[in-house]
Motif scaffolding. Structure first.
Motif, PDB file in Angstrom:
ATOM      1  N   ALA A 200     -10.734  -3.705  -8.889  1.00 31.11           N
ATOM      2  CA  ALA A 200      -9.567  -4.159  -9.700  1.00 31.11           C
ATOM      3  C   ALA A 200      -8.703  -4.774  -9.064  1.00 31.11           C
ATOM      4  CB  ALA A 200      -9.032  -2.854 -10.290  1.00 31.11           C
ATOM      5  N   VAL A 201      -8.585  -4.558  -7.621  1.00 32.55           N
ATOM      6  CA  VAL A 201      -7.550  -5.284  -6.688  1.00 32.55           C
ATOM      7  C   VAL A 201      -8.131  -5.647  -5.479  1.00 32.55           C
ATOM      8  CG1 VAL A 201      -5.340  -4.581  -5.471  1.00 32.55           C
ATOM      9  CG2 VAL A 201      -5.890  -3.311  -7.725  1.00 32.55           C
ATOM     10  N   GLN A 202      -7.708  -6.808  -5.104  1.00 31.14           N
ATOM     11  CA  GLN A 202      -8.191  -7.502  -3.871  1.00 31.14           C
ATOM     12  C   GLN A 202      -7.018  -7.176  -2.898  1.00 31.14           C
ATOM     13  OE1 GLN A 202      -9.217 -11.289  -4.587  1.00 31.14           O
ATOM     14  NE2 GLN A 202     -11.388 -10.965  -5.029  1.00 31.14           N
ATOM     15  N   ASP A 222      -2.579   2.262  -0.233  1.00 30.82           N
ATOM     16  CA  ASP A 222      -1.767   3.151  -1.065  1.00 30.82           C
ATOM     17  C   ASP A 222      -0.746   1.990  -1.723  1.00 30.82           C
ATOM     18  OD1 ASP A 222      -2.122   5.199   0.188  1.00 30.82           O
ATOM     19  OD2 ASP A 222      -0.808   5.330   1.627  1.00 30.82           O
ATOM     20  N   PHE A 223      -0.483   0.665  -1.149  1.00 32.67           N
ATOM     21  CA  PHE A 223       0.099  -0.136  -1.917  1.00 32.67           C
ATOM     22  C   PHE A 223      -0.703  -0.688  -3.000  1.00 32.67           C
ATOM     23  CE2 PHE A 223       3.329  -0.426   1.586  1.00 32.67           C
ATOM     24  CZ  PHE A 223       4.531  -0.892   1.090  1.00 32.67           C
ATOM     25  N   SER A 224      -1.932  -0.886  -2.834  1.00 31.88           N
ATOM     26  CA  SER A 224      -2.718  -1.314  -4.055  1.00 31.88           C
ATOM     27  C   SER A 224      -2.793  -0.411  -5.139  1.00 31.88           C
ATOM     28  CB  SER A 224      -4.319  -1.646  -3.254  1.00 31.88           C
ATOM     29  OG  SER A 224      -4.355  -2.601  -2.263  1.00 31.88           O
ATOM     30  N   LEU A 264       4.795  -9.993  -4.945  1.00 27.66           N
ATOM     31  CA  LEU A 264       5.111  -9.010  -4.328  1.00 27.66           C
ATOM     32  C   LEU A 264       3.996  -8.285  -3.349  1.00 27.66           C
ATOM     33  CD1 LEU A 264       6.743  -6.685  -7.226  1.00 27.66           C
ATOM     34  CD2 LEU A 264       7.767  -8.197  -5.588  1.00 27.66           C
ATOM     35  N   GLY A 265       2.763  -8.652  -3.573  1.00 28.61           N
ATOM     36  CA  GLY A 265       1.751  -8.021  -2.445  1.00 28.61           C
ATOM     37  C   GLY A 265       1.310  -9.248  -1.621  1.00 28.61           C
ATOM     38  N   ILE A 270      -2.503  -8.616  -1.819  1.00 25.52           N
ATOM     39  CA  ILE A 270      -2.810  -7.799  -2.918  1.00 25.52           C
ATOM     40  C   ILE A 270      -2.747  -8.722  -4.191  1.00 25.52           C
ATOM     41  CG2 ILE A 270      -2.262  -5.789  -3.941  1.00 25.52           C
ATOM     42  CD1 ILE A 270      -1.043  -4.716  -1.254  1.00 25.52           C
ATOM     43  N   ARG A 271      -3.652  -8.403  -4.825  1.00 20.75           N
ATOM     44  CA  ARG A 271      -3.638  -9.212  -6.179  1.00 20.75           C
ATOM     45  C   ARG A 271      -4.579  -8.496  -6.917  1.00 20.75           C
ATOM     46  NH1 ARG A 271      -8.040 -12.912  -6.560  1.00 20.75           N
ATOM     47  NH2 ARG A 271      -7.094 -13.895  -8.297  1.00 20.75           N
ATOM     48  N   ILE A 272      -4.475  -8.462  -8.483  1.00 23.69           N
ATOM     49  CA  ILE A 272      -5.354  -8.142  -9.269  1.00 23.69           C
ATOM     50  C   ILE A 272      -6.495  -9.188  -9.620  1.00 23.69           C
ATOM     51  CG2 ILE A 272      -5.770  -7.378 -11.785  1.00 23.69           C
ATOM     52  CD1 ILE A 272      -3.761  -5.619 -10.291  1.00 23.69           C
TER      53      ILE A 272
END
Length: 297
Positions: A200-202, A222-224, A264-265, A270-272
């Motif tokens: 779901a997250v990269q 944690d941030f993801s 933000l990431g 970090i991205r969806i």
């Protein structure tokens, strides 16, 4: 003494002075060490003739000796002149070499300055080029986004007009509400499976904290999770507040939420993922279709 002959005996002083003159160069050309041979006094007739010839030979030998000594001094003078000329040539060569070295040094410094300026100019040009490329990309993305929004506005207007006329455009054509409900359940299970599988997250995989890769991975994880929770909250809100005529606006809102999370990431990349986002969009479409079909039935 035969008749008509005269006896002549030169005086000693006059003879000595005459012989002391030597060659045509004068007395100054005769070295002190070459003494003039004294004249000989002899008898008359043949004996005197023999003595004169012997004296002439001695004079010729003396002249040869004095001329040889002059040649040696001339040779010394020539060698001295040649030595001075060689010294002058060496001095001139040294001065020319020093001047050439100075010119070469100045040329090298000038070339180095030109090269440094060229490098700075090249770096500045590269920076400006990259900045221009970034601006062009931003403009392209903005234009593309504007076109998408305009298309969505047109579609929303058409959908609203169709809904006002009692016509709804289904995204997924199924027979009845039960089929939509079944498809929704299957899709929601797929969404949960994607989240559990970490699809779901990269995010970045080489992040470190205080030199520790393990701590860095924990922070990224944690941030993801936090970012995914915010995205899912927006998607769940869209599902709960879904009305068939609000589908386009809710999909657009979910898209903006995804873009905000990516900004933000950005530090940790970090991205969806596209796969997860499209699954949630299909969920919204099926929900809208289900509600419309349920209302029709």
């Amino acid at each position: 003494m035969p008749a008509g002959w005269q006896l002549w005996v030169p005086e000693a002083d006059s003879t000595t002075d005459a012989l002391a003159v030597g060659p045509a160069t004068g007395a100054s050309a005769v070295p002190d060490t070459a003494a003039v041979p004294p004249p000989r006094k002899g008898g008359l007739f043949g004996r005197r003739r023999s003595n004169a010839e012997s004296e002439a030979e001695e004079l010729r030998a003396w002249i040869a000796r004095t001329q040889g000594m002059d040649a040696a001094r001339v040779a010394d003078l020539v060698r001295q002149v040649e030595a001075e000329a060689a010294a002058l040539r060496e001095k001139a060569s040294a001065e020319a070499s020093e001047e050439a070295e100075g010119i070469l040094k100045d040329a090298r410094e000038t070339a180095k300055g030109i090269l440094d300026d060229a490098r700075r100019t090249a770096k500045e040009t590269e920076r400006v080029r990259k900045e221009a490329d970034r601006h062009r990309k931003d403009v392209f993305d903005a234009e593309r986004r504007l076109a998408e929004l305009q298309a969505q506005i047109v579609n929303a207007d058409e959908t609203a007009m169709l809904q006002e006329a009692g016509i709804y455009a289904y995204r997924h054509a199924l027979h009845d509400a039960i089929a939509y409900r079944s498809r929704l359940d299957t899709l929601q299970n797929e969404i949960k499976a994607l989240a559990r599988a970490g699809r779901a997250v990269q995010a970045a995989t080489d992040w470190t904290v205080n030199g520790s890769k393990r701590e860095g991975q924990k922070m990224v994880r944690d941030f993801s999770k936090l970012m995914l929770r915010a995205y899912n909250a927006e998607a769940d809100y869209a599902v709960r507040s879904m009305r068939p005529h609000r589908l386009s606006s809710l999909v657009d809102r979910l898209y903006k939420s995804r873009e905000t999370i990516a900004k933000l990431g950005a530090t940790m990349h970090i991205r969806i993922t596209d796969e997860y986002h499209y699954a949630r969009v299909r969920e919204l479409e099926l929900t809208a279709d289900f509600l419309q079909k349920k209302e029709e039935e």
